[in-house]
Write a protein that holds these residues in place. Structure first.
Motif, PDB file in Angstrom:
ATOM      1  N   ARG A 141      11.658  20.694  -1.953  1.00 34.81           N
ATOM      2  CA  ARG A 141      13.122  20.754  -1.787  1.00 34.81           C
ATOM      3  C   ARG A 141      13.545  19.922  -0.578  1.00 34.81           C
ATOM      4  NH1 ARG A 141      14.161  26.810  -1.203  1.00 34.81           N
ATOM      5  NH2 ARG A 141      16.351  26.357  -1.607  1.00 34.81           N
ATOM      6  N   ILE A 142      13.243  18.633  -0.652  1.00 35.13           N
ATOM      7  CA  ILE A 142      13.609  17.740   0.453  1.00 35.13           C
ATOM      8  C   ILE A 142      14.632  16.711  -0.017  1.00 35.13           C
ATOM      9  CG2 ILE A 142      12.748  15.994   2.066  1.00 35.13           C
ATOM     10  CD1 ILE A 142      10.161  17.636   2.203  1.00 35.13           C
ATOM     11  N   ALA A 143      15.720  16.618   0.735  1.00 33.32           N
ATOM     12  CA  ALA A 143      16.748  15.609   0.478  1.00 33.32           C
ATOM     13  C   ALA A 143      16.590  14.499   1.500  1.00 33.32           C
ATOM     14  CB  ALA A 143      18.146  16.223   0.605  1.00 33.32           C
ATOM     15  N   VAL A 144      16.554  13.259   1.040  1.00 32.00           N
ATOM     16  CA  VAL A 144      16.520  12.112   1.942  1.00 32.00           C
ATOM     17  C   VAL A 144      17.937  11.565   2.044  1.00 32.00           C
ATOM     18  CG1 VAL A 144      15.704   9.740   2.164  1.00 32.00           C
ATOM     19  CG2 VAL A 144      14.099  11.546   1.576  1.00 32.00           C
ATOM     20  N   ASP A 195       9.559   7.278  -4.941  1.00 31.99           N
ATOM     21  CA  ASP A 195       8.798   8.475  -4.567  1.00 31.99           C
ATOM     22  C   ASP A 195       9.426   9.714  -5.203  1.00 31.99           C
ATOM     23  OD1 ASP A 195       7.455  10.555  -3.328  1.00 31.99           O
ATOM     24  OD2 ASP A 195       7.353   9.523  -1.395  1.00 31.99           O
ATOM     25  N   GLU A 196       8.796  10.166  -6.281  1.00 28.61           N
ATOM     26  CA  GLU A 196       9.382  11.278  -7.044  1.00 28.61           C
ATOM     27  C   GLU A 196       9.177  12.637  -6.378  1.00 28.61           C
ATOM     28  OE1 GLU A 196       9.555  10.507 -11.551  1.00 28.61           O
ATOM     29  OE2 GLU A 196       7.675   9.594 -10.901  1.00 28.61           O
ATOM     30  N   ARG A 197       8.524  12.665  -5.220  1.00 28.26           N
ATOM     31  CA  ARG A 197       8.462  13.928  -4.476  1.00 28.26           C
ATOM     32  C   ARG A 197       9.812  14.247  -3.850  1.00 28.26           C
ATOM     33  NH1 ARG A 197       3.743  12.443  -0.398  1.00 28.26           N
ATOM     34  NH2 ARG A 197       5.075  10.595  -0.331  1.00 28.26           N
ATOM     35  N   LEU A 230       9.658   6.398   4.921  1.00 28.28           N
ATOM     36  CA  LEU A 230      10.163   7.694   4.441  1.00 28.28           C
ATOM     37  C   LEU A 230       9.090   8.418   3.623  1.00 28.28           C
ATOM     38  CD1 LEU A 230      13.891   6.936   3.488  1.00 28.28           C
ATOM     39  CD2 LEU A 230      13.089   8.623   5.164  1.00 28.28           C
ATOM     40  N   SER A 231       8.333   7.668   2.833  1.00 32.14           N
ATOM     41  CA  SER A 231       7.259   8.310   2.064  1.00 32.14           C
ATOM     42  C   SER A 231       6.158   8.842   2.971  1.00 32.14           C
ATOM     43  CB  SER A 231       6.678   7.331   1.031  1.00 32.14           C
ATOM     44  OG  SER A 231       7.585   7.185  -0.042  1.00 32.14           O
ATOM     45  N   ARG A 232       5.939   8.185   4.103  1.00 33.62           N
ATOM     46  CA  ARG A 232       4.932   8.701   5.035  1.00 33.62           C
ATOM     47  C   ARG A 232       5.454   9.990   5.692  1.00 33.62           C
ATOM     48  NH1 ARG A 232       3.588   5.346   2.200  1.00 33.62           N
ATOM     49  NH2 ARG A 232       2.989   7.276   1.233  1.00 33.62           N
ATOM     50  N   ALA A 233       6.764  10.046   5.928  1.00 34.98           N
ATOM     51  CA  ALA A 233       7.356  11.294   6.425  1.00 34.98           C
ATOM     52  C   ALA A 233       7.182  12.397   5.377  1.00 34.98           C
ATOM     53  CB  ALA A 233       8.831  11.094   6.757  1.00 34.98           C
ATOM     54  N   LEU A 242       0.861  -1.192   0.000  1.00 33.86           N
ATOM     55  CA  LEU A 242       0.000   0.000   0.000  1.00 33.86           C
ATOM     56  C   LEU A 242       0.887   1.228   0.000  1.00 33.86           C
ATOM     57  CD1 LEU A 242      -1.491   0.739   3.546  1.00 33.86           C
ATOM     58  CD2 LEU A 242       0.635  -0.506   3.154  1.00 33.86           C
ATOM     59  N   GLN A 243       0.263   2.363  -0.338  1.00 39.48           N
ATOM     60  CA  GLN A 243       0.977   3.627  -0.216  1.00 39.48           C
ATOM     61  C   GLN A 243       0.480   4.318   1.060  1.00 39.48           C
ATOM     62  OE1 GLN A 243       1.416   5.703  -3.924  1.00 39.48           O
ATOM     63  NE2 GLN A 243       2.154   3.877  -4.922  1.00 39.48           N
TER      64      GLN A 243
END
Ligand code: GTR
Length: 371
Positions: free
Chosen positions: A204-207, A224-226, A187-190, A47-48
């Protein structure tokens, strides 16, 4: 290592079609590579964003002598099995952000038990997560911890998000998500939360992650392309490093030591890297055209700096499809001489396997003006 490496082709689709435009990459090759990595390596996320997910501001306080605000957010969700999960996100923003003046770009760290606990109070900085250095460079600093998402042990996938979301009434599928895919999901939920925070610029988020955290950051960034920038620090085997011909840790060793990290299918490639339909340069290419930073440590032979750098070089043709250059033309760099191109960066630091203030200095230097 001086071996001839015969690698899966980056720009030839499974149907034999040559990929020669950014559009073909995005419509054909990128989706099929995501499928291949999910099926054969990391496993599929079932799931996402959960429908039940909520965000709660648990606390907010000034810190760092009034220079910053520390927020603690609870990301809560539940599954059909009845289980409940909570990811605790910690966010430091410069004080003027909270006054509504500015939305800050941010570094989102994935911690895997390296920070003994979520740092509290006035002195949150450590070499692994130098909050003051990050803030002083003009970024917000935010982190989540692996333990809140899925435990780093082989528990039969009974705990963490596996226990919450995996079907319990049938045998586990060979392409079901392993722990690294679960962490990447976290990380995608963050990211879901950070999109809603008024002090953060979500574009502008760097993981960033170190070692197993670097593997996680790469798979999260591929999916996750965000995520605008991915930093893989010494992620090595099944992270940034090309698997075929790799020195140090090999697929059979990582599958034996960490049987919970990847899909069951990945075990089919023990001692058989050559049969994998992918290799890790294809994972790096999935980040393109977004910002990508790979870092190594000279004494980290287990991760294999040469194979990490080779992977970044081999990802360049996809950056070129988007009109950006990479590091392909550059030989393996000197120690502590960061190589920064328009969209890609690399350094090899003197010393051992770790994420240090020196790594952060080079990484922040790359982000400056790009992120
Ligand atoms: C090692 C593992 C590596 C790397 C490292 C770490 O034991 O073999 O793949 O992930 O742990 O996370 O520090």
């Amino acid at each position: 290592m001086n071996v001839e490496r015969i690698l899966p082709q980056l720009l030839v689709g499974q149907n034999g079609l040559e990929i020669d435009s950014a559009q073909q990459w995005e419509e054909l090759r990128r989706p099929e590579l995501l499928e291949l990595f999910a099926e054969h390596v990391y496993g599929r996320q079932p799931l996402q964003r959960p429908e039940t997910m909520t965000f709660t501001a648990a606390s907010q306080a000034g810190c760092l002598d009034g220079k910053a605000i520390r927020k603690s957010i609870h990301i809560d969700f539940s599954g059909e099995n009845g289980g409940q999960g909570r990811i605790r996100l910690t966010l430091y923003v410069p004080a003027d952000a909270a006054a509504g003046k500015k939305r800050y770009p941010a570094f989102l760290l994935f911690d895997h038990g390296r920070l003994s606990a979520v740092p509290e109070g006035d002195s949150p900085s450590s070499p692994f997560w130098p909050v003051e250095q990050i803030l002083a460079s003009g970024y917000a600093a935010t982190m989540i911890a692996a333990e809140d998402i899925d435990p780093d042990e082989h528990d039969g996938f009974r705990n963490g998000v596996h226990g919450i979301f995996d079907p319990q009434d049938r045998p586990r599928a060979a392409d079901a998500w392993g722990t690294i895919a679960a962490w990447a999901w976290g990380l995608s939920r963050a990211m879901d939360y950070l999109e809603t925070d008024p002090d953060v610029d979500p574009a502008r988020i760097a993981v960033i992650g170190h070692s197993r955290g670097g593997k996680t950051a790469l798979w999260a960034g591929a999916l996750d392309e965000r995520i605008a920038m991915v930093v893989s620090n010494e992620s090595g085997c099944t992270g940034a490093a090309v698997s075929r011909g790799k020195a140090g840790e090999r697929v059979h060793q990582i599958n034996k030591a960490f049987p919970h990290w990847f899909s069951e299918n990945y075990k089919r490639y023990n001692h058989k890297e050559d049969e994998l339909p992918v290799d890790q340069h294809l994972l790096l290419a999935l980040i393109a055209p977004r910002l990508l930073y790979v870092s190594s440590a000279a004494e980290d032979e287990w991760a294999d700096p040469v194979s990490e750098y080779l992977s970044l070089q081999l990802a360049e043709p996809v950056y070129r499809l988007f009109g950006a250059d990479g590091v392909a033309a550059e030989p393996f760099p000197q120690l502590d001489s960061p190589l920064h191109t328009e969209r890609c960066g690399y350094h090899v630091r003197a010393g051992q396997h770790d994420l240090t203030k020196v790594d952060w200095m080079y990484i922040l230097g790359f982000a400056n003006g790009r992120l």
